[in-house]
Design an enzyme around this catalytic site. Structure first.
Site, PDB file in Angstrom:
ATOM      1  N   ASP A  49     -69.284   4.216 -42.798  1.00 47.94           N
ATOM      2  CA  ASP A  49     -68.232   3.157 -42.944  1.00 47.94           C
ATOM      3  C   ASP A  49     -68.231   2.609 -41.446  1.00 47.94           C
ATOM      4  O   ASP A  49     -66.776   2.645 -40.888  1.00 47.94           O
ATOM      5  CB  ASP A  49     -67.036   3.644 -43.642  1.00 47.94           C
ATOM      6  N   GLU A  65     -69.289  14.368 -44.094  1.00 46.03           N
ATOM      7  CA  GLU A  65     -69.386  13.889 -45.484  1.00 46.03           C
ATOM      8  C   GLU A  65     -70.821  13.902 -45.945  1.00 46.03           C
ATOM      9  O   GLU A  65     -71.410  12.906 -46.440  1.00 46.03           O
ATOM     10  CB  GLU A  65     -68.798  12.593 -45.902  1.00 46.03           C
ATOM     11  N   TYR A  75     -58.443  11.421 -49.179  1.00 45.56           N
ATOM     12  CA  TYR A  75     -57.752  10.342 -49.354  1.00 45.56           C
ATOM     13  C   TYR A  75     -56.697  10.116 -50.543  1.00 45.56           C
ATOM     14  O   TYR A  75     -56.829   9.554 -51.275  1.00 45.56           O
ATOM     15  CB  TYR A  75     -58.664   8.971 -49.122  1.00 45.56           C
ATOM     16  N   GLU A 103     -59.424  14.093 -42.336  1.00 43.87           N
ATOM     17  CA  GLU A 103     -59.180  12.752 -42.585  1.00 43.87           C
ATOM     18  C   GLU A 103     -58.199  12.700 -43.740  1.00 43.87           C
ATOM     19  O   GLU A 103     -58.453  13.101 -44.779  1.00 43.87           O
ATOM     20  CB  GLU A 103     -60.486  12.044 -43.032  1.00 43.87           C
TER      21      GLU A 103
HETATM   22  C1  GCB Z   1     -64.410   8.802 -44.843  1.00 42.35           C
HETATM   23  C2  GCB Z   1     -65.346   8.557 -43.938  1.00 42.35           C
HETATM   24  C3  GCB Z   1     -65.062   7.462 -42.789  1.00 42.35           C
HETATM   25  C4  GCB Z   1     -64.646   6.267 -43.403  1.00 42.35           C
HETATM   26  C5  GCB Z   1     -63.311   6.650 -44.254  1.00 42.35           C
HETATM   27  C6  GCB Z   1     -62.562   5.416 -45.060  1.00 42.35           C
HETATM   28  O1  GCB Z   1     -64.223   9.788 -45.615  1.00 42.35           O
HETATM   29  O2  GCB Z   1     -65.656   9.853 -43.148  1.00 42.35           O
HETATM   30  O3  GCB Z   1     -66.149   7.402 -41.955  1.00 42.35           O
HETATM   31  O4  GCB Z   1     -64.342   5.273 -42.486  1.00 42.35           O
HETATM   32  O5  GCB Z   1     -63.602   7.797 -45.261  1.00 42.35           O
HETATM   33  O6  GCB Z   1     -61.956   4.814 -44.624  1.00 42.35           O
HETATM   34  O7  GCB Z   1     -63.340   5.076 -45.912  1.00 42.35           O
END
Ligand code: GCB
Length: 691
Positions: free
Chosen positions: A226, A481, A537, A573
């Site tokens: 990403d 990941e 997330y 994250e």
């Molecule tokens: C993740 C990735 C990161 C992305 C992020 C997102 O898990 O490690 O590279 O930018 O999510 O914002 O989706």
């Protein structure tokens, strides 16, 4: 990796031909069993150990010249990346090709410099060129080296039409001696071919396919990671000289004894021989100088190139907000002498190199990570090297601004998501006491097979070789990941971690995992690590909009990671995309208010988890907004930044700042900065938030 002498252009030609014509290495999509063969451990080959590559520093025996500035760039036809090799463009000035040449700054990604989307989205090779002079006197009694801080993804370099070196894997330095290729006292030409294609054997992986457009067929690059696949000469290019016989490499590690004596174990490597038997190194003087230049320890060795310095009452390297004088660095001076045949009296300096060194200890258990014997609680960010116009190009102004923001917000650590950051940024982190989780460029890897494993090992080997002497580096992250729940991942990661542990230079191994702690999608990498890091997330990709579904889910998941694998746990994250200036009451996703609400619930979870000593860090995704490939889920890129891409704070930055300083106050009794609290009214005094 030091540049390798290259026997034949045909090797490259063949390689590119294979990539371009047969599409070998292209990732045909992820899940078919044939793409996940049972992994055979014996099929991989360990990388050749990197040598040399000391950061170029001037000294009384060395000169350094920058080749940064305006270069010229030629974009190859996407459908014919080999044209330049076939037609030997490197033999003359690129002007002679008759193709369009444009000015291109170095260092910078080439993608966003012009207004042409063909260059922004180019797939394949581009050619860089510039001319330079070398002084006539450089020919005498010295060697000249050419060093690139990084070129993404693969590079071939010629000097005056003759091959000097090649390298692949972006974000890492490479160099070669070019003494025999140079025209001393005259003009020289440097030509670089840079290839940005990512395949399923490159690190990171990608996929090139051909699409039919209104203007005919063209290759396109896709990838699952990403962030935008910026390419070009991303970091500085240096020419530097060394004496014929010189110090080519240094490794150090530091310790502290129970009676508070600092210990620096060092080893140096020498390179070069001369036929003149009187010019042979005989002695090494090693001196540790403190910030005032006072010698704190020294050793004078005869024909011995490793040793130990003992430093009574050392000034230790401490992280920011853990000590009033964080980031204390000594200068470790190595001086190489020869003595003339007539005995020890006439010692003559052959070479001198100075390395900044922080003295600190690092250790870990199944529940904690300790620096100078003190358990760490890490609070920081995942970041990107990314900015407007220059993309991933090194920019010292941006570097300084970022470190200032990191300190302003009260963070003490960051992860180099998802690739090695510049050497200059590592030096900065050392100087400011910011701890770094140093990640290699293996992001979202899939398809576990031996060739990829060898490249992945090489990415880690080159990273560790480059960064092993930095006090700021507190862990190596072997991947972000990976699809580590897949069957092939088990053998792959066992081999990868075993290898990496053998070269880890006193750091624990970690990774940012998004597989599960439990079956059926249980992670096959976590069992091998020292610290389990995961990305989650909640209330964003899962249960979007539900900030009431964070605390329990997060605390329970962290518990599962610890229970199942018995390691310290970090959340690497969490976050929410946020359009700067978008507000909504009540909070609604993409608004600044939602980012604040989501962070606040995470803070509750972290405070519950902190009571269990094994939860050792919270990292926001992301430090700043950054560019991604074009997709309909990204509005001008990923907007999960606490800061905008222009490095200004969103509302959440202030909330995060209160939290990070509150943690510093609670954990290390650090006084809260004066300007943290804003005056509200005479009733509440200065305190906006109770700290
Ligand atoms: C993740 C990735 C990161 C992305 C992020 C997102 O898990 O490690 O590279 O930018 O999510 O914002 O989706």
């Amino acid at each position: 990796m030091q540049g390798q002498a290259w026997p034949s252009m045909w090797l490259l030609f063949g390689l590119l031909l294979v990539l371009a014509v047969t599409g070998h290495g292209e990732n045909n999509e992820h899940d078919g069993m044939e793409l996940h063969p049972v992994f055979l451990h014996e099929n991989w080959t360990a990388p050749i150990a990197t040598t040399g590559l000391l950061y170029p520093r001037e000294s009384e025996t060395r000169e350094v010249r920058s080749l940064d500035g305006m270069w010229r760039l030629l974009m190859s036809q996407p459908n014919d990346p080999l044209q330049g090799i076939r037609e030997k463009w490197y033999e003359n000035s690129l002007q002679k090709t008759g193709q369009e040449i444009i000015p291109m700054p170095v260092p910078a990604s080439y993608n966003d410099i012009t207004t042409d989307n063909n260059l922004r989205d180019h797939v394949g090779t581009v050619w860089y060129e510039r001319t330079f002079f070398v002084p006539r006197y450089w020919i005498e009694k010295r060697r000249t080296w050419l060093r690139f801080g990084s070129v993404h993804y693969a590079a071939v370099v010629w000097i005056n039409g003759r091959n000097a070196m090649r390298h692949s894997i972006g974000h890492l330095p490479f160099e070669a001696e070019i003494t025999n290729l140079l025209n001393f006292g005259g003009e020289n030409r440097i030509t670089v071919m840079c290839n940005n294609r990512l395949t399923n054997r490159t690190v990171p992986q990608g996929q090139v396919s051909t699409v039919k457009t209104d203007n005919g067929e063209t290759p396109i690059q896709s990838y699952t990671f990403d962030f935008f696949n910026y390419a070009g000469i991303h970091r500085s290019v240096h020419l530097y000289t060394t004496p014929v016989v010189h110090i080519s490499d240094i490794a150090i590690s530091t310790q502290l004894s129970s009676d508070q004596v600092g210990r620096i174990d060092y080893r140096i490597w020498l390179d070069g021989t001369t036929e003149d038997s009187t010019v042979q190194p005989t002695h090494v003087l090693v001196q540790l100088r403190d910030r005032d230049g006072v010698v704190a320890a020294q050793q004078f060795n005869r024909a011995v190139y490793n040793g130990t310095l003992l430093v009574p009452g050392p000034k230790l390297w401490w992280p920011y907000l853990m000590h009033p004088d964080p980031g204390y660095l000594y200068s470790l001076e190595f001086e190489l002498f020869m003595s003339r045949n007539d005995g020890d009296d006439g010692k003559e300096l052959l070479d001198a190199y100075r390395l900044p060194v922080g003295i600190r200890t690092l250790s870990w258990t199944t529940t904690s990570l300790l620096l100078n014997e003190k358990p760490l609680y890490l609070r920081g960010f995942g970041r990107h090297e990314d900015s407007d116009i220059r993309g991933k190009g090194l920019d010292n102004a941006l570097l300084a601004r970022d470190i200032n923001l990191i300190k302003w917000v009260g963070a003490n650590a960051y992860r180099t998501s998802h690739y090695p950051y510049s050497e200059e940024s590592m030096q900065f982190a050392d100087e400011h006491g910011i701890m770094v989780i140093d990640e290699c460029s293996a992001v979202n890897i899939d398809l576990f097979e031996p060739e990829l494993l060898s490249n992945h090992m090489s990415a880690l080997e080159q990273l560790i070789h480059r960064d092993r002497n930095h006090a700021s580096v507190i862990a190596w992250s072997v991947a972000n990941e990976p699809r580590s729940f897949k069957m092939g991942a088990l053998g792959y990661f066992q081999a990868l971690v075993n290898y990496t542990r053998s070269i880890a230079h006193g750091r624990p191994l970690t990774a940012a995992i998004n597989a599960s702690p439990d079956p059926p999608k249980q992670c096959h990498l976590a069992p091998f690590l020292d610290i389990v890091g995961f990305n989650r997330y909640n209330a964003w990709y899962q249960n979007s909009g539900r900030t009431d579904m964070i605390v329990n889910l997060l605390t329970e998941e962290a518990q599962r990671w610890h229970q199942n694998f018995g390691k310290p746990v970090i959340l690497f994250e969490y976050g929410a995309d946020t359009m700067e200036g978008l507000h909504s009451l009540p909070a609604y996703i993409w608004s600044e208010d939602y980012q604040v609400a989501l962070f606040s619930q995470h803070f509750k979870a972290f405070d519950k988890l902190r009571k269990q000593k094994w939860f050792i860090g919270e990292f926001v995704w992301n430090f700043a907004d950054f560019k991604t490939a074009q997709t309909y889920t990204r509005v001008g890129g990923n907007k999960k930044g606490v800061f905008t891409r222009a490095r200004q704070p969103k509302e959440v930055a202030h909330i995060l700042r209160w939290r990070y300083f509150a943690l510093a106050k609670e954990l290390d009794r650090v006084p809260v900065p004066k300007h943290l609290n804003v005056y509200i009214s005479s009733q509440t005094g200065q305190a906006h938030i109770e700290l």
